[in-house]
Motif scaffolding. Structure first.
Motif, PDB file in Angstrom:
ATOM      1  N   ASN A   1       0.914  -1.237   0.037  1.00  0.00           N
ATOM      2  CA  ASN A   1       0.119   0.074  -0.198  1.00  0.00           C
ATOM      3  C   ASN A   1       0.742   1.414   0.007  1.00  0.00           C
ATOM      4  OD1 ASN A   1      -2.344  -1.291   0.007  1.00  0.00           O
ATOM      5  ND2 ASN A   1      -2.263  -1.672   2.389  1.00  0.00           N
ATOM      6  N   HIS A   2       2.206   1.159   0.130  1.00  0.00           N
ATOM      7  CA  HIS A   2       3.098   2.102   0.231  1.00  0.00           C
ATOM      8  C   HIS A   2       3.799   2.308  -1.114  1.00  0.00           C
ATOM      9  CE1 HIS A   2       1.879   2.114   4.235  1.00  0.00           C
ATOM     10  NE2 HIS A   2       2.169   0.654   4.043  1.00  0.00           N
ATOM     11  N   GLU A   3       3.901   3.688  -1.654  1.00  0.00           N
ATOM     12  CA  GLU A   3       4.428   4.137  -2.753  1.00  0.00           C
ATOM     13  C   GLU A   3       6.004   3.738  -3.120  1.00  0.00           C
ATOM     14  OE1 GLU A   3       3.941   8.114  -3.517  1.00  0.00           O
ATOM     15  OE2 GLU A   3       4.346   7.889  -5.678  1.00  0.00           O
TER      16      GLU A   3
ATOM     17  N   LEU B   1       6.917   0.299  -3.870  1.00  0.00           N
ATOM     18  CA  LEU B   1       6.874   0.173  -5.240  1.00  0.00           C
ATOM     19  C   LEU B   1       7.949   0.566  -6.183  1.00  0.00           C
ATOM     20  CD1 LEU B   1       3.184   0.733  -5.421  1.00  0.00           C
ATOM     21  CD2 LEU B   1       4.163  -1.693  -5.886  1.00  0.00           C
ATOM     22  N   VAL B   2       8.540   1.828  -5.559  1.00  0.00           N
ATOM     23  CA  VAL B   2       9.662   2.334  -6.266  1.00  0.00           C
ATOM     24  C   VAL B   2      11.068   1.412  -5.993  1.00  0.00           C
ATOM     25  CG1 VAL B   2      11.419   4.210  -6.018  1.00  0.00           C
ATOM     26  CG2 VAL B   2       9.122   4.614  -6.283  1.00  0.00           C
ATOM     27  N   ASP B   3      11.035   0.924  -4.909  1.00  0.00           N
ATOM     28  CA  ASP B   3      12.229  -0.021  -4.489  1.00  0.00           C
ATOM     29  C   ASP B   3      12.093  -1.067  -5.329  1.00  0.00           C
ATOM     30  OD1 ASP B   3      13.217   1.862  -2.577  1.00  0.00           O
ATOM     31  OD2 ASP B   3      12.422   0.545  -0.994  1.00  0.00           O
ATOM     32  N   TRP B   4      10.897  -1.747  -5.557  1.00  0.00           N
ATOM     33  CA  TRP B   4      10.661  -3.122  -6.245  1.00  0.00           C
ATOM     34  C   TRP B   4      11.048  -2.704  -7.644  1.00  0.00           C
ATOM     35  CZ3 TRP B   4       5.705  -4.526  -3.095  1.00  0.00           C
ATOM     36  CH2 TRP B   4       6.198  -4.698  -1.827  1.00  0.00           C
ATOM     37  N   ILE B   5      10.597  -1.684  -8.107  1.00  0.00           N
ATOM     38  CA  ILE B   5      10.907  -1.727  -9.636  1.00  0.00           C
ATOM     39  C   ILE B   5      12.363  -1.503  -9.966  1.00  0.00           C
ATOM     40  CG2 ILE B   5      10.679   0.167 -11.527  1.00  0.00           C
ATOM     41  CD1 ILE B   5       7.750   0.864 -10.301  1.00  0.00           C
ATOM     42  N   GLN B   6      12.958  -0.875  -9.097  1.00  0.00           N
ATOM     43  CA  GLN B   6      14.325  -0.483  -9.154  1.00  0.00           C
ATOM     44  C   GLN B   6      14.986  -1.952  -9.075  1.00  0.00           C
ATOM     45  OE1 GLN B   6      16.344   2.189  -6.435  1.00  0.00           O
ATOM     46  NE2 GLN B   6      14.675   4.023  -7.097  1.00  0.00           N
TER      47      GLN B   6
ATOM     48  N   ALA C   1      11.176  -8.820 -16.021  1.00  0.00           N
ATOM     49  CA  ALA C   1      10.198  -7.959 -16.481  1.00  0.00           C
ATOM     50  C   ALA C   1       9.104  -7.805 -15.190  1.00  0.00           C
ATOM     51  CB  ALA C   1       9.604  -8.513 -17.624  1.00  0.00           C
ATOM     52  N   VAL C   2       8.532  -6.674 -15.488  1.00  0.00           N
ATOM     53  CA  VAL C   2       7.517  -6.177 -14.545  1.00  0.00           C
ATOM     54  C   VAL C   2       6.096  -6.011 -15.023  1.00  0.00           C
ATOM     55  CG1 VAL C   2       6.797  -4.471 -12.929  1.00  0.00           C
ATOM     56  CG2 VAL C   2       9.150  -4.838 -13.303  1.00  0.00           C
ATOM     57  N   ILE C   3       5.163  -6.837 -14.421  1.00  0.00           N
ATOM     58  CA  ILE C   3       3.785  -6.471 -14.582  1.00  0.00           C
ATOM     59  C   ILE C   3       3.377  -5.536 -13.372  1.00  0.00           C
ATOM     60  CG2 ILE C   3       1.488  -7.943 -14.596  1.00  0.00           C
ATOM     61  CD1 ILE C   3       2.878 -10.140 -16.147  1.00  0.00           C
ATOM     62  N   LEU C   4       2.996  -4.572 -13.753  1.00  0.00           N
ATOM     63  CA  LEU C   4       2.603  -3.524 -12.736  1.00  0.00           C
ATOM     64  C   LEU C   4       1.051  -3.110 -12.587  1.00  0.00           C
ATOM     65  CD1 LEU C   4       3.550  -1.517 -10.171  1.00  0.00           C
ATOM     66  CD2 LEU C   4       4.129   0.041 -12.363  1.00  0.00           C
ATOM     67  N   ASN C   5       0.372  -3.493 -11.665  1.00  0.00           N
ATOM     68  CA  ASN C   5      -0.850  -2.783 -11.246  1.00  0.00           C
ATOM     69  C   ASN C   5      -0.566  -1.740 -10.057  1.00  0.00           C
ATOM     70  OD1 ASN C   5      -3.342  -2.060 -10.803  1.00  0.00           O
ATOM     71  ND2 ASN C   5      -4.352  -4.046 -10.630  1.00  0.00           N
ATOM     72  N   ALA C   6      -0.646  -0.659 -10.398  1.00  0.00           N
ATOM     73  CA  ALA C   6       0.003   0.356  -9.416  1.00  0.00           C
ATOM     74  C   ALA C   6      -1.472   0.901  -8.850  1.00  0.00           C
ATOM     75  CB  ALA C   6       0.674   1.432 -10.136  1.00  0.00           C
ATOM     76  N   GLY C   7      -2.619   0.489  -9.039  1.00  0.00           N
ATOM     77  CA  GLY C   7      -3.659   1.038  -8.330  1.00  0.00           C
ATOM     78  C   GLY C   7      -3.824   2.403  -8.541  1.00  0.00           C
ATOM     79  N   ALA C   8      -4.360   3.145  -7.598  1.00  0.00           N
ATOM     80  CA  ALA C   8      -4.319   4.558  -7.643  1.00  0.00           C
ATOM     81  C   ALA C   8      -3.091   5.354  -7.918  1.00  0.00           C
ATOM     82  CB  ALA C   8      -5.166   4.978  -6.422  1.00  0.00           C
ATOM     83  N   PHE C   9      -1.934   4.643  -7.506  1.00  0.00           N
ATOM     84  CA  PHE C   9      -0.806   5.579  -7.770  1.00  0.00           C
ATOM     85  C   PHE C   9      -0.739   5.455  -9.381  1.00  0.00           C
ATOM     86  CE2 PHE C   9       0.887   3.782  -3.729  1.00  0.00           C
ATOM     87  CZ  PHE C   9       0.413   4.718  -2.978  1.00  0.00           C
TER      88      PHE C   9
ATOM     89  N   ALA D   1       6.744   9.420  -9.114  1.00  0.00           N
ATOM     90  CA  ALA D   1       7.721   8.579  -8.575  1.00  0.00           C
ATOM     91  C   ALA D   1       7.970   7.211  -9.339  1.00  0.00           C
ATOM     92  CB  ALA D   1       7.878   8.636  -7.099  1.00  0.00           C
ATOM     93  N   LEU D   2       6.728   6.699  -9.614  1.00  0.00           N
ATOM     94  CA  LEU D   2       6.769   5.366 -10.095  1.00  0.00           C
ATOM     95  C   LEU D   2       7.180   5.662 -11.717  1.00  0.00           C
ATOM     96  CD1 LEU D   2       3.663   3.376  -8.901  1.00  0.00           C
ATOM     97  CD2 LEU D   2       6.096   3.313  -8.099  1.00  0.00           C
ATOM     98  N   HIS D   3       6.800   6.780 -12.119  1.00  0.00           N
ATOM     99  CA  HIS D   3       7.032   6.948 -13.523  1.00  0.00           C
ATOM    100  C   HIS D   3       8.700   7.062 -13.616  1.00  0.00           C
ATOM    101  CE1 HIS D   3       6.726   9.503 -17.570  1.00  0.00           C
ATOM    102  NE2 HIS D   3       7.982   9.668 -17.190  1.00  0.00           N
TER     103      HIS D   3
END
Ligand code: DQA
Length: 147
Positions: free
Chosen positions: A52-54, A57-62, A70-78, A84-86
């Motif tokens: 639930n914490h942005e 998700l930043v750490d995990w993408i990095q 490869a990443v499948i990302l459902n960022a929900g409302a983010f 930051a995710l962009h």
């Protein structure tokens, strides 16, 4: 493609009971089990996470970018709010498929804008839990064709 990292954002831990008319009745564990089965059949490692914490998700993408996963990302409302995710996707070079259970374009106006889409390889929305499976298929196809 050494592994697939499936990353889920806020409130997706509530799947199954959260607005089932919009998101369906499958829980996140159901989705994980389905993807795990498909990945196992292909001999591919699956990392499946939710936060639930942005910043998580930043750490995990990095992290995924660093190991070439490869990443499948459902960022929900983010999806609709997070520069930051962009930046994490752009900066890490991770290949990302943006997914949504619901068709975000057929809902409220604020869901039509995505900060992820401009830096994603592609976007899949509106097919419920199948959106994740379709994303996985797209990644497999891409890997086989090396496109
Ligand atoms: C969602 C759509 C988003 O707009 C919403 O905030 C979610 C779920 C989906 O999977 O349909 O939390 O990403």
């Amino acid at each position: 493609m050494p592994a697939v990292h499936v990353l889920n954002g806020p409130n997706l831990n509530l799947l199954g009971t959260r607005e089932p008319d919009v998101y369906g009745r499958a829980t996140l564990d159901d989705i994980k089990a389905r993807l795990a089965e498909i990945c196992a059949a292909r001999g591919l490692d699956l990392v499946f996470r939710q936060s639930n914490h942005e910043g998580d998700l930043v750490d995990w993408i990095q992290e995924a970018g660093k190991v070439g996963a490869a990443v499948i990302l459902n960022a929900g409302a983010f999806t609709h709010t997070s520069i930051a995710l962009h930046d994490a996707i752009k900066g890490s070079g991770a290949t990302v498929v943006e997914v949504h259970l619901s068709n975000v374009h057929a809902r409220e106006n604020f869901r039509r804008h995505s900060f992820i889409a401009p830096v994603a390889r592609g976007v899949i929305a509106g097919f419920g839990a199948d959106s994740y499976v379709l994303a996985l298929d797209a990644l497999f196809d891409r890997e086989e064709r090396k496109t």
